[in-house]
Write a protein that holds these residues in place. Structure first.
Motif, PDB file in Angstrom:
ATOM      1  N   LEU B  73       0.820  -1.203   0.000  1.00 28.51           N
ATOM      2  CA  LEU B  73       0.000   0.000   0.000  1.00 28.51           C
ATOM      3  C   LEU B  73       0.858   1.260   0.000  1.00 28.51           C
ATOM      4  CD1 LEU B  73      -2.988  -0.859   2.353  1.00 28.51           C
ATOM      5  CD2 LEU B  73      -2.933  -0.670  -0.135  1.00 28.51           C
ATOM      6  N   SER B  74       1.929   1.245   0.786  1.00 30.75           N
ATOM      7  CA  SER B  74       2.756   2.451   0.811  1.00 30.75           C
ATOM      8  C   SER B  74       3.503   2.618  -0.508  1.00 30.75           C
ATOM      9  CB  SER B  74       3.717   2.443   2.001  1.00 30.75           C
ATOM     10  OG  SER B  74       4.845   1.655   1.700  1.00 30.75           O
ATOM     11  N   MET B  75       3.911   1.502  -1.089  1.00 34.79           N
ATOM     12  CA  MET B  75       4.536   1.578  -2.427  1.00 34.79           C
ATOM     13  C   MET B  75       3.564   2.191  -3.413  1.00 34.79           C
ATOM     14  SD  MET B  75       6.547  -1.817  -3.479  1.00 34.79           S
ATOM     15  CE  MET B  75       7.838  -2.459  -2.472  1.00 34.79           C
ATOM     16  N   PHE B  76       2.340   1.704  -3.365  1.00 31.23           N
ATOM     17  CA  PHE B  76       1.332   2.181  -4.298  1.00 31.23           C
ATOM     18  C   PHE B  76       1.123   3.683  -4.124  1.00 31.23           C
ATOM     19  CE2 PHE B  76      -2.955   3.056  -5.693  1.00 31.23           C
ATOM     20  CZ  PHE B  76      -2.935   2.467  -6.943  1.00 31.23           C
ATOM     21  N   ARG B  77       1.075   4.105  -2.855  1.00 32.20           N
ATOM     22  CA  ARG B  77       0.904   5.530  -2.584  1.00 32.20           C
ATOM     23  C   ARG B  77       2.046   6.346  -3.193  1.00 32.20           C
ATOM     24  NH1 ARG B  77      -1.240   4.357   2.367  1.00 32.20           N
ATOM     25  NH2 ARG B  77       0.795   4.392   3.387  1.00 32.20           N
ATOM     26  N   SER B  78       3.283   5.861  -2.970  1.00 31.29           N
ATOM     27  CA  SER B  78       4.425   6.654  -3.465  1.00 31.29           C
ATOM     28  C   SER B  78       4.441   6.668  -4.998  1.00 31.29           C
ATOM     29  CB  SER B  78       5.740   6.112  -2.907  1.00 31.29           C
ATOM     30  OG  SER B  78       6.019   4.848  -3.454  1.00 31.29           O
ATOM     31  N   ILE B  79       4.124   5.539  -5.593  1.00 30.81           N
ATOM     32  CA  ILE B  79       4.091   5.525  -7.066  1.00 30.81           C
ATOM     33  C   ILE B  79       3.020   6.485  -7.577  1.00 30.81           C
ATOM     34  CG2 ILE B  79       3.585   4.123  -9.104  1.00 30.81           C
ATOM     35  CD1 ILE B  79       4.774   1.747  -7.626  1.00 30.81           C
ATOM     36  N   ALA B  80       1.848   6.424  -6.953  1.00 30.17           N
ATOM     37  CA  ALA B  80       0.766   7.295  -7.389  1.00 30.17           C
ATOM     38  C   ALA B  80       1.175   8.752  -7.254  1.00 30.17           C
ATOM     39  CB  ALA B  80      -0.495   7.012  -6.577  1.00 30.17           C
ATOM     40  N   LEU B  81       1.807   9.070  -6.144  1.00 32.33           N
ATOM     41  CA  LEU B  81       2.252  10.454  -5.932  1.00 32.33           C
ATOM     42  C   LEU B  81       3.234  10.870  -7.021  1.00 32.33           C
ATOM     43  CD1 LEU B  81       2.273  12.994  -4.141  1.00 32.33           C
ATOM     44  CD2 LEU B  81       4.215  12.004  -2.916  1.00 32.33           C
ATOM     45  N   SER B  82       4.220  10.004  -7.269  1.00 33.46           N
ATOM     46  CA  SER B  82       5.219  10.301  -8.297  1.00 33.46           C
ATOM     47  C   SER B  82       4.557  10.571  -9.639  1.00 33.46           C
ATOM     48  CB  SER B  82       6.200   9.134  -8.459  1.00 33.46           C
ATOM     49  OG  SER B  82       7.175   9.205  -7.458  1.00 33.46           O
ATOM     50  N   PHE B  83       3.621   9.716 -10.012  1.00 33.64           N
ATOM     51  CA  PHE B  83       3.001   9.871 -11.315  1.00 33.64           C
ATOM     52  C   PHE B  83       2.130  11.120 -11.371  1.00 33.64           C
ATOM     53  CE2 PHE B  83       4.582   5.729 -12.152  1.00 33.64           C
ATOM     54  CZ  PHE B  83       4.696   5.672 -13.525  1.00 33.64           C
ATOM     55  N   ILE B 248      12.785   4.077  -2.712  1.00 37.21           N
ATOM     56  CA  ILE B 248      13.862   3.122  -3.007  1.00 37.21           C
ATOM     57  C   ILE B 248      15.061   3.410  -2.114  1.00 37.21           C
ATOM     58  CG2 ILE B 248      15.513   2.368  -4.760  1.00 37.21           C
ATOM     59  CD1 ILE B 248      13.366   2.862  -6.843  1.00 37.21           C
ATOM     60  N   VAL B 249      15.374   4.715  -1.983  1.00 38.87           N
ATOM     61  CA  VAL B 249      16.493   5.086  -1.112  1.00 38.87           C
ATOM     62  C   VAL B 249      16.214   4.645   0.326  1.00 38.87           C
ATOM     63  CG1 VAL B 249      17.843   7.019  -0.207  1.00 38.87           C
ATOM     64  CG2 VAL B 249      17.119   7.019  -2.593  1.00 38.87           C
ATOM     65  N   THR B 250      14.975   4.873   0.769  1.00 38.22           N
ATOM     66  CA  THR B 250      14.622   4.485   2.136  1.00 38.22           C
ATOM     67  C   THR B 250      14.788   2.980   2.338  1.00 38.22           C
ATOM     68  OG1 THR B 250      12.913   6.153   1.902  1.00 38.22           O
ATOM     69  CG2 THR B 250      12.884   4.833   3.920  1.00 38.22           C
ATOM     70  N   PHE B 251      14.274   2.211   1.385  1.00 37.55           N
ATOM     71  CA  PHE B 251      14.416   0.750   1.457  1.00 37.55           C
ATOM     72  C   PHE B 251      15.882   0.364   1.557  1.00 37.55           C
ATOM     73  CE2 PHE B 251      10.159   0.130  -0.824  1.00 37.55           C
ATOM     74  CZ  PHE B 251       9.506  -0.166   0.363  1.00 37.55           C
ATOM     75  N   ARG B 256      16.498  -3.125   3.000  1.00 37.47           N
ATOM     76  CA  ARG B 256      15.374  -3.989   2.615  1.00 37.47           C
ATOM     77  C   ARG B 256      15.459  -4.203   1.106  1.00 37.47           C
ATOM     78  NH1 ARG B 256      10.881  -0.419   5.321  1.00 37.47           N
ATOM     79  NH2 ARG B 256       9.379  -2.022   4.698  1.00 37.47           N
ATOM     80  N   ILE B 257      16.393  -5.086   0.743  1.00 40.67           N
ATOM     81  CA  ILE B 257      16.729  -5.273  -0.671  1.00 40.67           C
ATOM     82  C   ILE B 257      15.545  -5.734  -1.528  1.00 40.67           C
ATOM     83  CG2 ILE B 257      18.292  -6.430  -2.282  1.00 40.67           C
ATOM     84  CD1 ILE B 257      19.726  -4.549  -0.423  1.00 40.67           C
ATOM     85  N   PRO B 258      14.832  -6.766  -1.154  1.00 38.55           N
ATOM     86  CA  PRO B 258      13.765  -7.254  -2.040  1.00 38.55           C
ATOM     87  C   PRO B 258      12.726  -6.176  -2.319  1.00 38.55           C
ATOM     88  CG  PRO B 258      14.146  -8.787  -0.240  1.00 38.55           C
ATOM     89  CD  PRO B 258      14.929  -7.567   0.089  1.00 38.55           C
ATOM     90  N   GLN B 259      12.369  -5.406  -1.291  1.00 38.95           N
ATOM     91  CA  GLN B 259      11.377  -4.357  -1.509  1.00 38.95           C
ATOM     92  C   GLN B 259      11.912  -3.336  -2.511  1.00 38.95           C
ATOM     93  OE1 GLN B 259      12.231  -5.648   1.376  1.00 38.95           O
ATOM     94  NE2 GLN B 259      10.585  -5.566   2.914  1.00 38.95           N
TER      95      GLN B 259
END
Lengths: 373, 568, 349
Positions: B73-83, B248-251, B256-259
């Motif tokens: 969900l947080s990934m989705f949020r960040s992607i949506a924000l970026s786009f 990505i930087v935060t990961f 948290r490599i896989p994320q």
């Protein structure tokens, strides 16, 4: 001493576009040949095939009997002169001319001698340290010519070399070029779309159309005895009449013109024309004779009655348009000091026997045959 | 004398041998191989990792026993924000960019060169310095607020600041691009339209814009991808929000490599699909002829209205782009001797030169690292890029491969640099081939990938515009392929090569996102600025930013000198 | 009605004077040729009339209305470009309909008119082609159809045939003139080729270095040129500088008789076409024995280079004729040239 022979040469671009189509002809040593034709006829392709910048798809080009398909342009001993000069902008005139000798790895002293000699040949000694951007078009092309000759090339390939020169300077430049070519006994192949340039400068002219070589012969041949309808049309200007051979005697034939059965043209026999053939009669526009219609005119051979539509004074010549009685319009070129005709005046147009050229009718319509888009 | 002649002759022969077709092709294969392994392999390897570890990764992201799917969900949020941000930035850039580009391309007026240079100024500002500057201008009490007597920054960190920051740094790229595109439309064709009765606005809509269609779309894509991939400025402007590259930087920071891998792959896939789709669409689909409103268009083409319109656009440019981008300079002057708190303790001069933690020294080290990386990257990329560009334009025998290569070159352009950095880390670093551990050499490898298109694209352009008859002249005068390249093509392209080199150099100097991931203990200046801002040493950050701006600006001046030779 | 008037028009770019105080009046329905070297003025006049080149001083009137300050789109002139300048993204038909479209005219009625114009310029079957699929001649005909459909009453043709091959040029010159006349348009046509100007135009204006030198009907300009430049530009010429004394002058030991000139220094222009070359002497005035050095076939003309008295080189031009079919045999042969005194043109230095 190159003698260059094209043997069944075709260059085919996908899909099925024949830039040149089955070329067979020979260029003899020391000859000046021009290639003429409408744009897209294959003349530039022919030149590039000679240079080695492109390679034939079929057939081979023999240089003194040796095929050269696999010889790169830098090994062919040719000089290529470009329409837009292609003088290296980062080098001055001297260095441009010295380029060939340098890249051939000549000795420094030889390079200097050769360069000086060729600058002198084209009259550019004074400008040898100029850069290309401060030269005019004619001097750029002189540099171009000196540059290729300095490589020792015996064959010159000229691609519209005067295309970018001002109209007024072209005749002078033709003289210079021809002097150099003949003095150095070079062989030259010159592509142009300007017929008078081709005429003025060449020993022989090749007229091309749609990738094919239509005719290759001397300038005077084109003017006085063209062999093909298209070349009669393309070199200079002619009027054409379509007709059928109706009478065939031992020395003369009679051709009945299409459109009016009572009109005919009488001329010498011609081995390739047979009785009943459909033919095209071509007459060069300079060769018609025109006179006021005599008061009681009796029908004469190869004469037509017509009315003048316009008679324009063009300075060095006059162009007279005549509407013939049977509905054809002719254009006639005359000396500007000849008799002036008023619009609407009746005239007699005479076609001298020697001016008549008879060709077999083309397979396509005459209009299509003559088309130059 | 004669021995010199001899050496020369041998050298020419050597070049002739190297010019032979098999050797040439072998060399070209090497160039392609290098491109493949340095630029394409990292993202491909990333993709491979995701596929092989698919189950465990999805486990972590979608079905974590404790977190459930909150990571997703947080990934989705960040992607949506970026786009969302990228989309709005693109619209603003194009809307404002077209009128400015049109005026610059078509009209001659006093001070045109100055305005032209001003428009390019933000190009010289590295994004992290620029982000900092925007933050100061819009987001702090010392910025615009001071002038309108507000007590706090106008916007707090978050989407609005991100938007303003992204417009500020992408705008100049877009204008530059659009200007070139419009200049390519022959003025005489526009004149033809004028004489047929079309007022300037109609001419632009019916002639210039459709003819420049592909270029304008390319400009839009540029704006979009630059915004989507930006990290350095965003880090400073985002506050509690996260854009995808930041995440990505935060990961990575949390190891948290896989994320990180998963998010990178998603970004890569979306970007490439989008880019490919839009390109195909732009090429194939003809736009319908626009409707024309003659009366209205004639009115708004009137001189007065055109002037007002240009005035408004210029004002918006000043407010949104230029002043925010350079505000840090004024700020530095302000805090040079007396800091924000009103004491000398946090003044720029004190913090940098006198404070106990030796910031000046670490700044110097960072600067040296930055320059080293940029230099190495530039040299390697040019020696790979020139042959590649030449091959793409001038070697017909590569046939279909050329189309593939031509598309592949742009791939790094659309991938956010932090994702690229991550991919590089994963391939070469200790989780992958274990060849290179984080540090300066890994930074070099990362920078190689995203600067590659910047060195090859302009080269392709230069080579395409290079009149091939010069090459043919060289060949027919007896020079071998290689000799012709050395003596004719190369000297004539010198200008293009130099400006391409400087572009690569500045891109590398300014990069933050990828560097953050692969730097290990090394520091470049842009990263250093981020560090300083995060540790609240604003005065020193301003100093570093201005330093970086200064260096880049000088380089930019050199590019301009090289690009516009005085006619003489 | 479509008349054009230029009043004392000067055009400058920096310190470079492109047009120098040019005044010119073109009547409704006239076809005017502007003749001169490429940058000598003709093209600038056309650009000024169209509003594509700002003027420094002077006024321009179209139909007696001052248009000096109006925009190109408001002048209603059709401009025909050397490089055609078709809109590359539009088909032939859409190019032709562009004018009505941007003026907001209902296209359904215009479409029929456009089809008529298309058949006038012989582009049937080509309506949906793009410009890159057309030959140069077809592109230029599209350009002309485009200007006509836009409702232009004035056609400005800027070296319209220069980019075309010689053969197509020949065909188009007259065709377009007749079309213009048929439609009752006013046309101004710039060119650097005398024949093109003479063939198409009712009146000719000769320019050099931005100045209008002479404006008159073609025959007058050709026969009574105002200065040596005009005399030399209109036809290939032999040019000398001489001192006239008692109605005669000497070049390289050869004495020429003229009539009606005062003593003084003159530039002599003798057109190549005005020199008469014969194999036998005609015993007329100004006749000289000569040797034929060079012969060039130029197509419709033959050019001879002859030497008089081993020192004076003269170029002679002659229209192609049946009698010259073995002309190459004349090289090195003796012949005679004569110069009609009234065709020798003298201009005071």
């Amino acid at each position: 001493m190159p003698e260059i022979k094209f043997q069944r040469v075709s260059k085919i671009y996908k899909p099925n576009i024949k830039a040149v189509d089955d070329l067979n002809f020979t260029i003899y040593d020391g000859e000046y040949i021009s290639l003429l034709g409408p744009s897209g006829c294959g003349k530039t392709t022919t030149l590039r095939l000679l240079s080695g910048l492109i390679k034939p798809t079929i057939g081979s080009i023999l240089w003194d009997g040796v095929p050269v398909e696999n010889i790169d342009p830098d090994q062919r001993d040719i000089g290529y002169v470009f329409q837009q000069f292609a003088i290296f902008p980062h080098l001055n005139v001297y260095e441009n001319v010295a380029f060939g000798p340098r890249v051939k790895g000549m000795k420094q002293v030889d390079i200097e001698d050769i360069t000086e000699a060729h600058l002198k040949l084209v009259g550019l000694q004074e400008k040898s340290y100029y850069f290309p951007k401060s030269l005019d078009a004619a001097d750029l092309q002189r540099t171009g010519i000196a540059r290729v000759l300095a490589t020792g090339a015996k064959t010159l390939l000229l691609d519209e070399p005067m295309g970018a020169l001002d109209f007024k300077i072209r005749e002078k430049f033709q003289d210079e070029l021809l002097r150099i070519v003949k003095e150095l006994k070079l062989t030259a192949i010159h592509v142009t779309h300007d017929q008078s340039e081709g005429m003025a400068i060449s020993d022989r002219i090749g007229v091309m159309k749609k990738g094919k070589m239509i005719q290759i012969s001397s300038p005077l041949d084109y003017l006085y005895s063209p062999k093909q309808i298209f070349s009669a049309h393309f070199i200079g200007e002619s009027d054409f009449f379509e007709g059928v051979v109706v009478k065939y005697l031992s020395k003369t034939i009679e051709i009945e013109l299409l459109g009016d059965e009572t009109l005919s043209i009488l001329t010498k026999t011609n081995p390739s024309i047979l009785p009943g053939d459909r033919v095209v009669v071509g007459v060069r526009r300079e060769f018609f004779k025109i006179e006021p219609l005599p008061e009681n005119y009796n029908l004469e051979v190869n004469c037509f009655v017509g009315k003048v539509i316009s008679d324009r004074f063009l300075g060095e010549k006059r162009r007279t348009k005549v509407n013939l009685e049977f509905g054809r319009t002719l254009e006639i070129k005359r000396n500007s000091n000849e008799l002036v005709f008023k619009e609407g005046s009746s005239v007699l147009v005479r076609i001298p026997e020697q001016a008549i050229r008879v060709f077999k009718s083309p397979e396509i319509s005459l209009i299509d045959e003559l088309e130059v888009t | 004398m004669s021995s010199l002649d001899d050496i020369r002759k041998r050298y020419l022969n050597f070049e002739r041998i190297l010019s032979q077709r098999p050797i040439r092709i072998l060399f070209e294969i090497l160039v392609i191989f290098a491109f493949f392994s340095f630029v394409l392999l990292p993202p491909l390897n990333l993709l491979k990792n995701i596929i092989t570890d698919w189950n465990s990764i999805t486990e972590l992201i979608f079905r974590d026993p404790i977190l459930k799917n909150t990571v997703w969900l947080s990934m989705f949020r960040s992607i949506a924000l970026s786009f969302r941000i990228a989309f709005i930035v693109m619209i603003i850039d194009i809307m404002l960019g077209i009128p400015i580009a049109h005026v610059l391309a078509r009209y001659d007026f006093k001070g045109k060169t100055i305005i032209d240079t001003i428009i390019d100024l933000p190009l010289a500002v590295p994004t992290s310095a620029l982000g900092f500057s925007v933050l100061l201008f819009w987001g702090s009490a010392d910025g615009l607020s001071k002038f309108i007597l507000a007590e706090e920054g106008i916007f707090s960190q978050g989407p609005m600041l991100l938007l303003l920051g992204h417009v500020a740094f992408s705008f100049s790229y877009v204008v530059r691009n659009l200007k070139g595109v419009i200049e390519e439309v022959d003025v005489e064709i526009e004149n033809a339209a004028r004489t047929l009765g079309a007022p300037p606005i109609s001419v632009f809509r019916t002639i210039t814009a459709p003819m420049a269609k592909e270029g304008i779309i390319a400009g839009a894509i540029l704006a979009f991808t630059r915004s989507l991939g930006e990290t350095g400025a965003s880090l400073l402007l985002a506050g509690v929000y996260e854009t995808a590259p930041i995440q990505i930087v935060t990961f990575m920071n949390g190891y948290r490599i896989p994320q990180a891998a998963f998010l990178s792959v998603i970004l890569i896939i979306i970007s490439i699909t989008l880019l490919g789709g839009v390109r195909q669409y732009a090429r194939k689909v003809g736009l319908p002829q626009p409707k024309i409103y003659p009366e209205f268009e004639r009115k708004i083409s009137a001189k007065k209205i055109a002037k007002t319109r240009n005035g408004i656009v210029s004002f918006i440019f000043l407010l949104l782009v230029l002043i925010p981008a350079l505000f840090v300079i004024f700020y530095l002057i302000d805090v040079w001797s007396i800091g924000p708190s009103g004491t000398e303790e946090d003044s720029a001069f004190f913090e940098v030169f006198l404070d106990s933690d030796n910031k000046w020294e670490s700044m110097q080290v960072a600067l040296i690292t930055s320059v080293e990386v940029a230099l190495i990257v530039t040299i390697i990329n040019l020696s790979l890029g020139i042959p590649m560009a030449y091959l793409l334009v001038r070697r017909p025998y590569w046939g279909k491969w050329k189309v593939v290569l031509d598309m592949a070159i742009d791939i790094p352009l659309v991938i956010p640099s932090s994702a690229l950095g991550f991919a590089v880390y994963l391939l070469w670093g200790n989780l992958g081939l274990k060849l290179i551990s984080p540090g300066i050499w890994l930074i070099v490898l990362a920078h190689l990938t995203f600067t590659y298109p910047f060195s090859v694209r302009p080269m392709i352009n230069y080579i395409e515009n290079f009149d091939y008859s010069y090459y043919e002249a060289g060949r027919t005068l007896g020079a071998s392929d290689l000799t012709t390249f050395r003596r004719v093509v190369f000297p004539m392209l010198k200008r293009g090569i130099l400006s391409s080199a400087i572009l690569t150099f500045t891109r590398s100097m300014a990069e933050t996102g990828a560097t953050l991931i692969v730097m290990g203990n090394a520091r470049t200046v842009p990263v250093f600025i981020v560090d300083l801002v995060e540790s609240e040493s604003l005065s020193s950050a301003a100093f570093a930013a201005v330093l970086l701006i200064f260096i880049s600006f000088i380089l930019l001046l050199v590019v301009r000198l090289v690009d516009n030779p005085t006619e003489d | 009605m479509a008349s054009i008037e230029l009043q004392n028009v000067t055009v400058k770019i920096g310190n470079n004077i492109l047009l120098d105080n040019v005044s010119l009046k073109v009547d409704d329905g006239a076809y005017i040729g502007l003749l001169g070297p490429s940058n000598g003025g003709p093209s600038f006049v056309l650009k000024v009339i169209a509003g594509l080149l700002p003027i420094y001083s002077g006024k321009i009137f179209i139909d007696e209305v001052d248009v000096t300050d109006s925009h190109p789109e408001d002048r209603n002139v059709g401009f025909i470009f050397e490089q055609f300048n078709l809109f590359p993204h539009l088909t032939v038909l859409d190019n032709i309909l562009y004018g009505p479209r941007v003026k907001g005219i209902d296209l359904t009625t215009k479409e029929r008119e456009a089809k008529e114009v298309i058949s006038m310029v012989r582009l049937e079957n080509r309506e949906s082609a793009l410009s890159k699929e057309l030959s140069g001649g077809m592109q230029q005909r599209t350009g002309i159809a485009r200007a006509i459909t836009a409702g232009a009453k004035i056609l400005l043709l800027d070296q319209p045939y220069r980019a075309l091959d010689a053969k197509i040029r020949e065909e188009m010159r007259f065709e377009i003139r007749e079309l213009v006349k048929e439609l009752g348009m006013t046309a101004i046509h710039s060119t650097h080729e005398t024949e093109e100007a003479m063939l198409t135009s009712d009146k000719i204006a000769v320019f050099n270095e931005g100045k209008l030198l002479q404006f008159d009907n073609p025959e007058t300009v050709y026969k009574i040129p105002v200065n040596a430049f005009v005399a030399g530009f209109l036809a290939e010429s032999n040019k000398f500088q001489v001192k006239v004394k008692d109605n005669s002058f000497i070049i390289e030991n050869s004495k020429f008789i003229v009539d009606g000139y005062e003593d003084g220094e003159y530039v002599v222009i003798i057109r190549q076409i005005d020199v008469d070359l014969t194999s036998e002497p005609l015993n007329v005035v100004n006749e000289f024995e000569c040797i034929i050095d060079k012969i060039r076939i130029l197509g419709e003309f033959i050019r001879f280079t002859v030497t008089i008295n081993n020192s004076l080189t003269i170029i002679v031009r002659e229209l192609l004729s049946l009698e010259r079919n073995n002309v190459k045999n004349l090289i090195g042969k003796r012949a005679y040239v004569n110069f009609r005194p009234d065709l020798i043109k003298l201009f005071l230095v």
